[in-house]
Design an enzyme around this catalytic site. Structure first.
Site, PDB file in Angstrom:
ATOM      1  N   LYS A  68       0.084 -12.438  -2.795  1.00  0.00           N
ATOM      2  CA  LYS A  68       0.681 -13.770  -2.637  1.00  0.00           C
ATOM      3  C   LYS A  68       1.406 -13.861  -1.297  1.00  0.00           C
ATOM      4  O   LYS A  68       2.009 -12.881  -0.843  1.00  0.00           O
ATOM      5  CB  LYS A  68       1.657 -13.986  -3.807  1.00  0.00           C
ATOM      6  CG  LYS A  68       2.119 -15.405  -4.039  1.00  0.00           C
ATOM      7  CD  LYS A  68       2.959 -15.462  -5.333  1.00  0.00           C
ATOM      8  CE  LYS A  68       3.514 -16.834  -5.621  1.00  0.00           C
ATOM      9  NZ  LYS A  68       4.311 -16.851  -6.874  1.00  0.00           N
ATOM     10  N   SER A 143       3.225 -20.746  -9.815  1.00  0.00           N
ATOM     11  CA  SER A 143       3.082 -20.882  -8.375  1.00  0.00           C
ATOM     12  C   SER A 143       2.079 -19.899  -7.756  1.00  0.00           C
ATOM     13  O   SER A 143       1.612 -20.129  -6.643  1.00  0.00           O
ATOM     14  CB  SER A 143       4.450 -20.669  -7.708  1.00  0.00           C
ATOM     15  OG  SER A 143       4.920 -19.356  -7.947  1.00  0.00           O
ATOM     16  N   SER A 167       5.030 -18.093 -13.441  1.00  0.00           N
ATOM     17  CA  SER A 167       4.174 -18.285 -12.263  1.00  0.00           C
ATOM     18  C   SER A 167       2.980 -17.348 -12.161  1.00  0.00           C
ATOM     19  O   SER A 167       2.087 -17.579 -11.354  1.00  0.00           O
ATOM     20  CB  SER A 167       5.001 -18.149 -10.980  1.00  0.00           C
ATOM     21  OG  SER A 167       5.761 -19.299 -10.770  1.00  0.00           O
TER      22      SER A 167
END
Lengths: 484, 480
Positions: A68, A143, A167
């Site tokens: 990420k 996310s 997330s």
């Protein structure tokens, strides 16, 4: 070769047997990343050059992965999908990234997220929306949107994400893959761009539980740079996946699992599947019971999460001023420069959260809002810990249904659905290990099941998840596959 | 006349190897931006790691100031935007400071005054800014250096008391060895809050704050200027504005900004630093390390050792000298002689050679040994002093020198008498002068001769008595 469907273990074996090379795997991943980028937008940065790595017998040595874009990677652009960091190149490595490098993992790219990891849709990145590999009209969730879609698309066998409310575990549900966040402190947060420090967890996406255990075995451990990390433990989760689960006790929450409470046919369908699964679990030796949970506490999960996370986020992101790093706009005074940097650098959504956070922390509001939220958090965690004295895990659908379309209206009006869509934050409140894995496909769209266990008992959570995976039998699916 | 009410907020940088929450070195340097770790720059993703030694030193100082200690170490965030604060928040302590409700006694013109301490907490220093005409520079060397802040109650009544408190407080830092507290390096800085009220008023007057004053005499000047300025305003019936003022080199204060309302720092507990319980055992260990403070030593020297106020003052002023003196006294049988040796020989040597007591090679035990030998009349005071100077000069142990040079004093009367008889036999003329003319001036001549013969080892007092007796004996014999 069939790279996209292989597990870490199989790829590892292929490398040992010299059926392929690490460079070949990287090339394949790189090509896939580019192939799907325009359509799905999984990446902020795709690495194009294969870098020689340290060779050792680590399970991930030579295996491609993605991380990420809110993990600090030295010399590689790290944006947190925000304009305020759009040109930021870190000078140091996050502990997680360092471990992956030492083990010889091969980085394929930095994945797209909701701006600054705040959001659950995968639609707020400065580089655009991330789409669901199972249906481009739908979101993948956030996310950790890009990390989920990259694994779901088969670009990489595993990816790293962060999880503050759900997330990792929500996009895993919408992507038909496994998403695991271990106990708070099991994996170092050093180098993870902080959203809400007391809720932030590092975790991973894979296409099967065993791979999640393998990756967690590599990432976990005490870190002298993160004082909240736990002491090392002398076990490998991947070696306990087939331990006998007979007599393990699970519970589900009555107030959430009452089918009659929901209007939506797809939610009803999810619960039908859920109860089918519960029956199968019982057949396989689990004890599964229904437990009643104070509805006031359940209804408080989402506001409590928002209150605490906005407050901490406001403070955590106060370093983004354009003074130390990042774009520095013009201004007549230092105050004006900082003001302009933040005005131009953040989207409206982020600004709204910061204003909320600031309001929540104000002296006159702090006790009523922030400290009360902390008290409610404590009550929920206490209740969970009480239940965990008797039970080994909480089992619930990871979401009411499959991923919504981009234009779907929010279901927030129905408080029951709000609880159903946000209950996984409980695991962030208490730092409980929590995993999502596929439960069923509704019209070729995946829906996940979530399992949350006792603090520090990551081993049992993965062990039970493996058993559930065996029962459900939906592992190693790649988006686009026929007949799921 | 108005009643002056002063409260002080004193910041002091702690002496530690590394910074409070990072591994960057904590050393003073004039080269900017070299003692910097990622944590000190507030880069995204950094996490603080607390410096145990800084906590220990903060707790120790709190104990020395008679504060109550907390049951656990907890840090809070103080949130505000300023370019010298890279994280956008400062890690400090609000919920549970390292110390609360303490005091420090100070002597003001011989009178003991108790200054109440509201709290002592541990925090991190900010970066330092250098402002130029159209740009500013940031030096992160200071960013994250461990800092303790000591907040007094508003209980100080004059500039003199304020300065005396600061001096005594600095001595607490030095005696506890937690900081070098050099104000010229900005290691010790002070904010002054001052208000004036009429003698019989019950409510405090409007508070004016003066920030970041380094030198103690600037504190004095600033307070005196403010008292004058505020008195004149009040005399004219004008109101005091609540504001922050700075002091300039001319000793005058100037308004920096008006304070309409106190800033809301939105404090909350730092989530990245787990709370650490403080055990009684750990606190007791720290308490044991707290040395006797200056005022206690000053009083002890006068009361127990009978030292003059002046001598007590000199010997208690510096911890290391005081410790040295204490060790000499503890190991010797004669406090007066010990004082004599330390205050004249040792201190004057330090001055003469311009060295510190650390660099002074003669150990206190050796001085004590010298003192004891003089006290027991094994060597003369005269010899003792000379040996000490030689020991200092040649960097040798004085006791070895005594042995080498056979300097042990001859106190044995039989032995001395034998020597005296010999000297007299060799100096018949001087004996005759006494026997026949009764000339007592020859006493000194014979003492001198005995000292010379014995290489100054003879005890001069005993020798004199024996010389008198021997001369008298010879006079009587002569008469027969």
């Amino acid at each position: 070769m069939d790279y996209r469907h292989k597990t870490i273990k199989e790829l590892k074996q292929d490398l040992i047997d010299e059926k392929t090379t690490s460079e070949e795997l990287f090339k394949e991943a790189n090509e896939l990343a580019h192939k799907y980028q325009d359509e799905y937008n999984s990446f902020v940065t795709i690495i194009d050059k294969y870098k020689k790595r340290a060779k050792n017998d680590s399970m991930i040595n030579g295996i491609p992965y993605a991380i990420k874009d809110n993990f600090s990677t030295s010399n590689i652009l790290t944006t947190a999908s925000s304009n305020i960091l759009k040109d930021y190149i870190p000078v140091y490595d996050a502990t997680v990234y360092k471990k992956l490098k030492i083990n010889g993992g091969v980085l394929v790219g930095k994945t797209t997220l909701d701006e600054l990891a705040m959001g659950g849709t995968g639609t707020t990145a400065h580089t655009g929306v991330v789409k669901n590999p199972w249906d481009k009209k739908r979101l993948i969730g956030g996310s950790s949107a890009g990390s989920a879609s990259a694994v779901s698309l088969g670009i990489v066998p595993f990816s790293i994400g962060s999880d503050t409310g759900d997330s990792i575990r929500k996009p895993a549900s919408f992507g038909g893959i496994v998403g695991f966040k271990p106990t708070y402190g099991r994996i170092s947060r050093y180098g993870l761009f902080a959203f809400a420090s007391s809720l932030d967890h590092v975790g991973c996406f894979t296409r099967n539980v065993e791979d999640a255990a393998i990756v967690t075995d590599i990432l976990k451990g005490h870190d002298p740079l993160d004082m909240t990390t736990l002491k090392d433990e002398d076990i490998k989760y991947s070696e306990h996946l087939d331990d006998d689960i007979k007599g393990k006790k699970l519970f589900y929450i009555k107030e959430i699992c009452n089918i009659e409470g929901y209007e939506d046919e797809n939610i009803k369908k999810t619960f039908k599947e859920f109860y089918k699964l519960v029956d199968k679990l019982k057949e396989e030796g689990f004890i599964v019971e229904e437990v009643s949970f104070d509805e006031n506490l359940l209804n408080a999960i989402y506001p409590t999460y928002m209150t605490i996370s906005c407050a901490e986020a406001t403070s955590n992101n106060a370093n983004l001023t354009g003074i130390q790093f990042g774009p520095r706009p013009k201004g007549d005074s230092i105050d004006e420069i900082m003001f302009n940097a933040r005005t131009e650098g953040f989207s409206e959504l982020i600004k709204r959260r910061f204003i909320l956070g600031s309001y929540i922390l104000q002296k006159e509001n702090q006790d009523k809002l922030f400290l009360n939220a902390c008290r409610i958090r404590r009550l929920i965690v206490d209740k969970m810990n009480e239940l965990f004295k008797e039970y080994d895990g909480l089992i619930l659908p990871a979401s009411g249904s499959f991923a919504p379309t981009f234009d779907a209206s929010s279901e927030r009006l129905n408080p029951k659905a709000t609880v159903l869509e946000n209950h996984m934050a409980i695991a962030n409140f208490g730092g409980f290990p929590s995993i999502t894995l596929p439960m069923y496909y509704n019209n070729n769209l995946p829906v996940g099941i979530n399992l949350t266990g006792k603090v520090r008992d990551d081993k049992t959570v993965l062990n039970m998840a493996k058993k559930i995976e065996d029962i459900v039998n939906l592992k190693n699916k790649v988006a686009g596959d026929e007949n799921v | 006349m108005y009643k002056v009410v002063i409260g002080l907020e004193v910041h002091c940088e702690l002496e530690t190897k590394s910074k409070n929450f990072s591994s960057a070195p904590n050393t003073f340097t004039r080269t900017p931006n070299i003692n910097v770790a990622t944590v000190d720059l507030g880069l995204p993703g950094i996490l603080p790691v607390v410096n145990k030694e800084a906590c220990r030193k903060a707790l120790k100082t709190a104990m020395a100031l008679h504060c109550e200690n907390p049951d656990e170490v907890v840090f809070d965030r103080k949130n505000y935007f300023y370019p010298d604060l890279p994280k956008g928040y400062q890690i400090t302590q609000v919920t549970k400071p390292m110390g609360r409700n303490g005091y420090l006694d100070v002597l003001v013109n011989g009178e003991k005054k108790r200054i109440l301490i509201h709290q002592l907490h541990l925090e991190e220093d900010t970066a330092s800014l250098e402002h130029n005409s159209n740009f500013s520079l940031i030096d992160y060397n200071r960013s994250g250096i461990p800092l303790i802040e000591i907040v007094t109650e508003p209980c100080i009544e004059s500039a003199e008391v304020a300065v005396r408190f600061l001096e005594e407080l600095r001595d607490v830092f030095l005696f506890c060895e937690v900081s070098e507290a050099k104000s010229n390096y900005g290691q010790m800085r002070c904010d002054v809050n001052i208000s004036l009220m009429k003698e019989n008023d019950k409510q405090l007057g409007t508070k004016v704050e003066m920030k970041n004053i380094n030198a103690f005499n600037s504190v004095k000047a600033a307070i005196e200027y403010e008292i004058k300025r505020q008195s004149e305003l009040l005399d004219k019936g004008e109101k005091i504005i609540q504001e922050t003022r700075r002091i300039d080199e001319d000793g005058k204060t100037y308004s920096m900004r008006e304070k309409v309302d106190a800033v809301d720092y939105k404090y909350f507990i730092e989530p990245n630093l787990p709370k650490v319980p403080l055990s009684k055992k750990y606190l007791d260990e720290i308490r044991k390390e707290i040395p006797m403070l200056k005022l206690e030593r000053f009083e002890l020297y006068q009361e127990k050792y009978g030292l003059s106020e002046y001598d007590a003052g000199v010997l208690s002023a510096d911890k290391k000298i005081s410790d040295y003196f204490n060790e000499v006294v503890e190991n010797s049988n004669d406090t007066n002689l010990a004082l004599n040796f330390v205050s004249t020989s040792v201190l004057s040597t330090l001055n003469k050679l311009d060295i510190t007591i650390d660099e002074f090679l003669v150990k206190p035990k050796s001085i004590a040994e010298l003192v004891n030998r003089v006290h027991d009349k094994k060597i003369s005071l005269d010899h003792g002093k000379k040996i000490l100077y030689q020991a200092i000069k040649e960097e040798k142990d004085p006791i070895d020198l005594i042995k080498e040079q056979h300097l042990e004093q001859i106190n044995d009367e039989d032995k001395l008498l034998e020597i005296i008889k010999n000297v007299m036999d060799n100096n018949k003329e001087q004996v005759r002068q006494y026997v026949e003319d009764g000339n007592t001036f020859v006493y000194n001549f014979f003492v001198g001769q005995v000292m010379k013969t014995t290489n100054r080892q003879a005890n001069p007092n005993i020798s004199l008595e024996l010389i008198k007796q021997e001369l008298e004996r010879r006079k009587q014999n002569d008469k027969k």
